[in-house]
Design a protein around this motif. Structure first.
Motif, PDB file in Angstrom:
ATOM      1  N   THR A 110      28.777  68.903 -13.095  1.00  0.00           N
ATOM      2  CA  THR A 110      29.075  69.893 -14.133  1.00  0.00           C
ATOM      3  C   THR A 110      27.830  70.701 -14.512  1.00  0.00           C
ATOM      4  N   TRP A 111      26.647  70.073 -14.408  1.00  0.00           N
ATOM      5  CA  TRP A 111      25.409  70.824 -14.601  1.00  0.00           C
ATOM      6  C   TRP A 111      25.282  71.917 -13.542  1.00  0.00           C
ATOM      7  N   LEU A 128      27.332  74.866 -14.213  1.00  0.00           N
ATOM      8  CA  LEU A 128      26.675  75.705 -15.215  1.00  0.00           C
ATOM      9  C   LEU A 128      25.550  76.538 -14.611  1.00  0.00           C
ATOM     10  N   LYS A 129      24.791  75.962 -13.676  1.00  0.00           N
ATOM     11  CA  LYS A 129      23.543  76.578 -13.228  1.00  0.00           C
ATOM     12  C   LYS A 129      23.653  77.340 -11.906  1.00  0.00           C
ATOM     13  N   CYS A 139      38.947  73.599 -18.042  1.00  0.00           N
ATOM     14  CA  CYS A 139      37.806  74.507 -17.895  1.00  0.00           C
ATOM     15  C   CYS A 139      37.528  74.866 -16.438  1.00  0.00           C
ATOM     16  N   HIS A 168      31.978  77.838 -16.501  1.00  0.00           N
ATOM     17  CA  HIS A 168      30.548  77.989 -16.777  1.00  0.00           C
ATOM     18  C   HIS A 168      30.054  76.731 -17.510  1.00  0.00           C
ATOM     19  N   ALA A 169      29.891  76.794 -18.807  1.00  0.00           N
ATOM     20  CA  ALA A 169      29.314  75.678 -19.556  1.00  0.00           C
ATOM     21  C   ALA A 169      30.356  74.651 -19.983  1.00  0.00           C
ATOM     22  N   PHE A 203      30.475  71.021 -18.422  1.00  0.00           N
ATOM     23  CA  PHE A 203      29.293  70.228 -18.756  1.00  0.00           C
ATOM     24  C   PHE A 203      29.351  69.745 -20.200  1.00  0.00           C
ATOM     25  N   VAL A 204      29.770  70.611 -21.110  1.00  0.00           N
ATOM     26  CA  VAL A 204      29.851  70.225 -22.526  1.00  0.00           C
ATOM     27  C   VAL A 204      30.856  69.090 -22.708  1.00  0.00           C
ATOM     28  N   TYR A 241      14.105  74.423 -21.639  1.00  0.00           N
ATOM     29  CA  TYR A 241      15.471  74.758 -21.225  1.00  0.00           C
ATOM     30  C   TYR A 241      15.791  76.215 -21.537  1.00  0.00           C
ATOM     31  N   ARG A 273      16.665  79.203 -18.625  1.00  0.00           N
ATOM     32  CA  ARG A 273      18.114  79.363 -18.720  1.00  0.00           C
ATOM     33  C   ARG A 273      18.595  80.310 -17.607  1.00  0.00           C
ATOM     34  N   LYS A 293      21.362  81.309 -14.233  1.00  0.00           N
ATOM     35  CA  LYS A 293      21.786  80.764 -12.954  1.00  0.00           C
ATOM     36  C   LYS A 293      20.607  80.619 -11.996  1.00  0.00           C
TER      37      LYS A 293
END
Length: 332
Positions: A175-176, A179-180, A248, A254-255, A258-259, A319, A323, A325
């Motif tokens: 999931t990280w 996000l990235k 999601c 996106h985030a 992960f959240v 972080y 930040r 991608k």
């Protein structure tokens, strides 16, 4: 009423361990995911997504260990005596992973594949033995003798919690990366997030039934009244988090995944705390019995309250700076 210094220190140590699980968890998860991503360029992008922050993440492990030694020296001595083999193997995995993290970028073509496998192996070993240590801790360390069984941690339950920890960190890692990253790598991560989430949900369910079956005192805590009504929301929140992750993943995530995975890990951590409270070494030693003298607790607390905000600030800043991608090893 005086200040409850043992409880404050337990909260500090618990916070440090939780921050380590969250931050170094997705680091280790990326190494575990190497098994599913053979593409060299994708692997470089995966590693580069954490390259600016990965070494700082382990600060929380140092904080948790040092805090345990300072505030609960008896518990520190018992844990290291009874579980020194899995802890030593965990540290060996972390060291090997750290070495391979740096060497895989500097190696020539003939040795790059070796360091990729080393990074993956170090991540798997470190994660697995973290889980084994957790399982052995939940099983308890009897304090009726001055010595401990060298192989007392080798049980089916502790090995299963090791596997469950591998799955949990893999979910944090995947999931990280959602996000990235973007493009084909992100799409690959989306595809494997679903089975990993289902595997983690199954692991949580098995541990949730296995633990009370092995430990009647934990079963009484969870399923007696009125405790049952207070703890009943926990399994529903776990199901909600899993459903939210799947939701999601639709479209271009996106985030969100992960959240929600962070919430899932936090719920598991909460369940662990509920099961063992107020013992710092189940089933016999409470936080108050293991605590250092009040003077020592107060003195070390001053240092902890000074250093923790500094760690939080520089972690948040790193972080923030990195930040965005990660594309082919660079941030947008």
């Amino acid at each position: 009423m005086g200040i409850d210094l043992p409880l404050i220190w337990l909260l500090i140590i618990g916070f440090g361990i939780m921050m380590y699980v969250i931050t170094d968890g997705f680091d280790l998860g990326i190494g575990i995911l190497f098994a599913f991503i053979p593409n060299r360029q994708h692997r470089d992008t995966m590693v580069n997504s954490v390259a600016p922050v990965w070494d700082g993440n382990e600060t929380w492990l140092v904080l948790g260990g040092a805090g345990l030694m300072a505030a609960f020296p008896k518990a520190y001595a018992v844990v290291l005596s009874a579980l020194y083999i899995p802890l030593l193997l965990m540290l060996a995995g972390l060291i090997w992973r750290g070495v391979s993290f740096e060497f895989r970028f500097k190696a020539d073509e003939a040795h790059k594949a070796f360091w990729d496998k080393a990074f993956m192996l170090g991540s798997i070993v470190a994660t697995f033995f973290q889980g084994v240590t957790l399982g052995a801790f939940i099983d308890g360390i009897p304090l009726d003798d001055s010595s401990y069984a060298v192989a007392g941690w080798i049980t089916p339950f502790s090995f299963f919690t090791g596997i469950g920890t591998l799955i949990a960190y893999a979910l944090l890692g995947v999931t990280w990366l959602i996000l990235k990253t973007s493009g084909p790598l992100q799409q690959s991560m989306v595809r494997i997030t679903r089975p990993i989430t289902l595997a983690l949900l199954a692991s949580i369910a098995i541990v949730s039934f296995w633990t009370p079956l092995r430990h009647p005192d934990i079963a009484e805590r969870w399923f007696s009244f009125p405790n049952l009504w207070f703890f009943l929301p926990v399994p529903f929140l776990v199901l909600l988090a899993c459903f939210a992750i799947f939701r999601c993943l639709r479209g271009v995530p996106h985030a969100g995944p992960f959240v929600w995975s962070l919430l899932l890990i936090f719920l598991g951590y909460t369940g662990f705390v509920i099961s063992v409270w107020p013992h710092i070494i189940p089933p016999d030693l409470t936080i108050y019995e293991a605590a250092a003298p009040v003077q020592s607790l107060g003195f070390t607390l001053v240092g902890a309250l000074l250093i923790i905000p500094i760690i939080l600030c520089y972690s948040a800043w790193s972080y923030y700076v990195f930040r965005g991608k990660t594309q082919d090893g660079y941030h947008e």
